[in-house]
Scaffold this motif. Structure first.
Motif, PDB file in Angstrom:
ATOM      1  N   VAL A  36       0.892  -1.250   0.091  1.00  0.00           N
ATOM      2  CA  VAL A  36       0.140   0.112  -0.123  1.00  0.00           C
ATOM      3  C   VAL A  36       0.796   1.267   0.076  1.00  0.00           C
ATOM      4  CG1 VAL A  36      -0.377   0.041   2.556  1.00  0.00           C
ATOM      5  CG2 VAL A  36      -1.904   1.187   1.072  1.00  0.00           C
ATOM      6  N   SER A  37       0.351   2.214  -0.761  1.00  0.00           N
ATOM      7  CA  SER A  37       1.276   3.394  -1.151  1.00  0.00           C
ATOM      8  C   SER A  37       0.437   4.719  -0.646  1.00  0.00           C
ATOM      9  CB  SER A  37       1.907   3.490  -2.280  1.00  0.00           C
ATOM     10  OG  SER A  37       2.643   2.271  -2.736  1.00  0.00           O
ATOM     11  N   LEU A  38       1.492   5.600  -0.238  1.00  0.00           N
ATOM     12  CA  LEU A  38       0.555   7.051   0.304  1.00  0.00           C
ATOM     13  C   LEU A  38       1.754   8.078  -0.925  1.00  0.00           C
ATOM     14  CD1 LEU A  38      -1.370   8.251   1.833  1.00  0.00           C
ATOM     15  CD2 LEU A  38       0.608   8.841   3.402  1.00  0.00           C
ATOM     16  N   GLN A  39       1.078   8.416  -1.878  1.00  0.00           N
ATOM     17  CA  GLN A  39       1.772   9.640  -2.547  1.00  0.00           C
ATOM     18  C   GLN A  39       1.372  10.866  -1.825  1.00  0.00           C
ATOM     19  OE1 GLN A  39       3.825   9.486  -5.165  1.00  0.00           O
ATOM     20  NE2 GLN A  39       4.037  11.619  -4.997  1.00  0.00           N
ATOM     21  N   MET A  40       2.245  11.642  -1.520  1.00  0.00           N
ATOM     22  CA  MET A  40       2.404  12.866  -0.746  1.00  0.00           C
ATOM     23  C   MET A  40       2.765  14.159  -1.656  1.00  0.00           C
ATOM     24  SD  MET A  40       3.096  11.779   3.066  1.00  0.00           S
ATOM     25  CE  MET A  40       4.799  11.601   2.793  1.00  0.00           C
ATOM     26  N   ASN A  41       1.783  15.118  -2.118  1.00  0.00           N
ATOM     27  CA  ASN A  41       2.375  16.136  -2.767  1.00  0.00           C
ATOM     28  C   ASN A  41       2.089  17.260  -2.235  1.00  0.00           C
ATOM     29  OD1 ASN A  41       2.748  14.392  -5.057  1.00  0.00           O
ATOM     30  ND2 ASN A  41       0.834  14.439  -5.911  1.00  0.00           N
ATOM     31  N   SER A  42       2.636  18.604  -2.733  1.00  0.00           N
ATOM     32  CA  SER A  42       2.507  19.815  -2.128  1.00  0.00           C
ATOM     33  C   SER A  42       2.614  19.603  -0.481  1.00  0.00           C
ATOM     34  CB  SER A  42       1.046  20.368  -2.317  1.00  0.00           C
ATOM     35  OG  SER A  42       0.766  20.359  -3.919  1.00  0.00           O
ATOM     36  N   LEU A  43       3.483  19.050  -0.156  1.00  0.00           N
ATOM     37  CA  LEU A  43       3.913  18.965   1.172  1.00  0.00           C
ATOM     38  C   LEU A  43       3.980  20.072   2.076  1.00  0.00           C
ATOM     39  CD1 LEU A  43       6.390  16.003   0.992  1.00  0.00           C
ATOM     40  CD2 LEU A  43       4.347  15.865   2.294  1.00  0.00           C
ATOM     41  N   LYS A  44       3.489  20.230   3.381  1.00  0.00           N
ATOM     42  CA  LYS A  44       3.569  21.156   4.109  1.00  0.00           C
ATOM     43  C   LYS A  44       4.451  20.980   5.373  1.00  0.00           C
ATOM     44  CE  LYS A  44      -1.036  22.839   2.633  1.00  0.00           C
ATOM     45  NZ  LYS A  44      -2.504  23.027   3.077  1.00  0.00           N
ATOM     46  N   PRO A  45       4.758  22.108   6.166  1.00  0.00           N
ATOM     47  CA  PRO A  45       5.451  21.810   7.282  1.00  0.00           C
ATOM     48  C   PRO A  45       4.751  21.202   8.259  1.00  0.00           C
ATOM     49  CG  PRO A  45       6.303  23.925   6.568  1.00  0.00           C
ATOM     50  CD  PRO A  45       4.987  23.475   5.535  1.00  0.00           C
ATOM     51  N   GLU A  46       3.567  21.050   8.325  1.00  0.00           N
ATOM     52  CA  GLU A  46       2.427  20.635   9.206  1.00  0.00           C
ATOM     53  C   GLU A  46       2.335  19.219   8.960  1.00  0.00           C
ATOM     54  OE1 GLU A  46       1.996  23.450   7.731  1.00  0.00           O
ATOM     55  OE2 GLU A  46      -0.217  23.550   7.146  1.00  0.00           O
ATOM     56  N   ASP A  47       2.791  18.661   7.678  1.00  0.00           N
ATOM     57  CA  ASP A  47       2.778  17.197   7.623  1.00  0.00           C
ATOM     58  C   ASP A  47       3.998  16.675   8.269  1.00  0.00           C
ATOM     59  OD1 ASP A  47       1.990  18.009   4.106  1.00  0.00           O
ATOM     60  OD2 ASP A  47       0.491  17.284   5.510  1.00  0.00           O
ATOM     61  N   THR A  48       4.849  17.101   8.915  1.00  0.00           N
ATOM     62  CA  THR A  48       5.927  16.461   9.493  1.00  0.00           C
ATOM     63  C   THR A  48       5.509  15.639  10.518  1.00  0.00           C
ATOM     64  OG1 THR A  48       7.585  18.463   9.065  1.00  0.00           O
ATOM     65  CG2 THR A  48       8.074  17.032  10.990  1.00  0.00           C
ATOM     66  N   ALA A  49       5.933  14.487  10.538  1.00  0.00           N
ATOM     67  CA  ALA A  49       5.355  13.420  11.491  1.00  0.00           C
ATOM     68  C   ALA A  49       5.960  11.971  11.046  1.00  0.00           C
ATOM     69  CB  ALA A  49       3.952  13.188  11.266  1.00  0.00           C
ATOM     70  N   THR A  50       5.765  11.147  12.286  1.00  0.00           N
ATOM     71  CA  THR A  50       6.033   9.944  11.832  1.00  0.00           C
ATOM     72  C   THR A  50       4.560   9.066  11.437  1.00  0.00           C
ATOM     73  OG1 THR A  50       7.840   9.628  13.682  1.00  0.00           O
ATOM     74  CG2 THR A  50       6.831   7.549  12.876  1.00  0.00           C
ATOM     75  N   TYR A  51       5.078   8.441  10.168  1.00  0.00           N
ATOM     76  CA  TYR A  51       3.867   7.960   9.381  1.00  0.00           C
ATOM     77  C   TYR A  51       3.767   6.304   9.772  1.00  0.00           C
ATOM     78  CZ  TYR A  51       2.654  12.173   7.208  1.00  0.00           C
ATOM     79  OH  TYR A  51       2.418  13.546   6.934  1.00  0.00           O
ATOM     80  N   TYR A  52       2.875   6.140  10.107  1.00  0.00           N
ATOM     81  CA  TYR A  52       2.493   4.516  10.238  1.00  0.00           C
ATOM     82  C   TYR A  52       1.361   3.896   9.268  1.00  0.00           C
ATOM     83  CZ  TYR A  52       4.461   5.756  14.772  1.00  0.00           C
ATOM     84  OH  TYR A  52       5.470   6.353  15.700  1.00  0.00           O
TER      85      TYR A  52
END
Length: 119
Positions: A78-94
């Motif tokens: 399973v994939s998560l394509q993340m575009n237009s990233l923002k500083p608030e997207d900073t995190a550990t992703y599970y």
């Protein structure tokens, strides 16, 4: 039992893109609901996106239009394509998995991958 291993995290500038992947091993991957969650430093874990066994997708409002979840049952990923990233997207992703057809609970979790977005 299902084992989940995330990859693809890293450091990216705001406006950039990253693609997270989660490789699953164990029982039939296609029979599992899959989800992505994230936890920022000092905050509670939050739901990001999910994809059902049939391919139905859902997202938290803050990532709609920017993130896309997908699954490849042939490759057990399973994939998560993340575009237009923002500083608030900073995190550990599970990455998470669950064999029940419906619900919001997940029985299996990966170890997480860090995503850092600089401004």
């Amino acid at each position: 039992q299902v084992q989940l291993v995330e990859s693809g995290g890293g450091l990216q500038q705001a406006g950039g893109s990253l693609r997270l992947s989660c490789a699953a091993s164990g029982r039939s991957f296609g029979s599992f609901r899959m989800g992505w969650f994230r936890q920022a430093l000092g905050k509670e874990r939050e739901f990001v996106a999910r994809i059902s066994q049939s391919g139905f997708t859902d997202y938290v409002d803050s990532v709609k239009g920017r993130f896309t979840i997908s699954r490849d049952n042939g490759r057990n990923t399973v994939s998560l394509q993340m575009n237009s990233l923002k500083p608030e997207d900073t995190a550990t992703y599970y990455c998470a998995a669950d064999s029940r057809l419906y619900g919001t609970e997940y029985d299996y979790w990966g170890q997480g991958t860090q995503v850092t977005v600089s401004s």
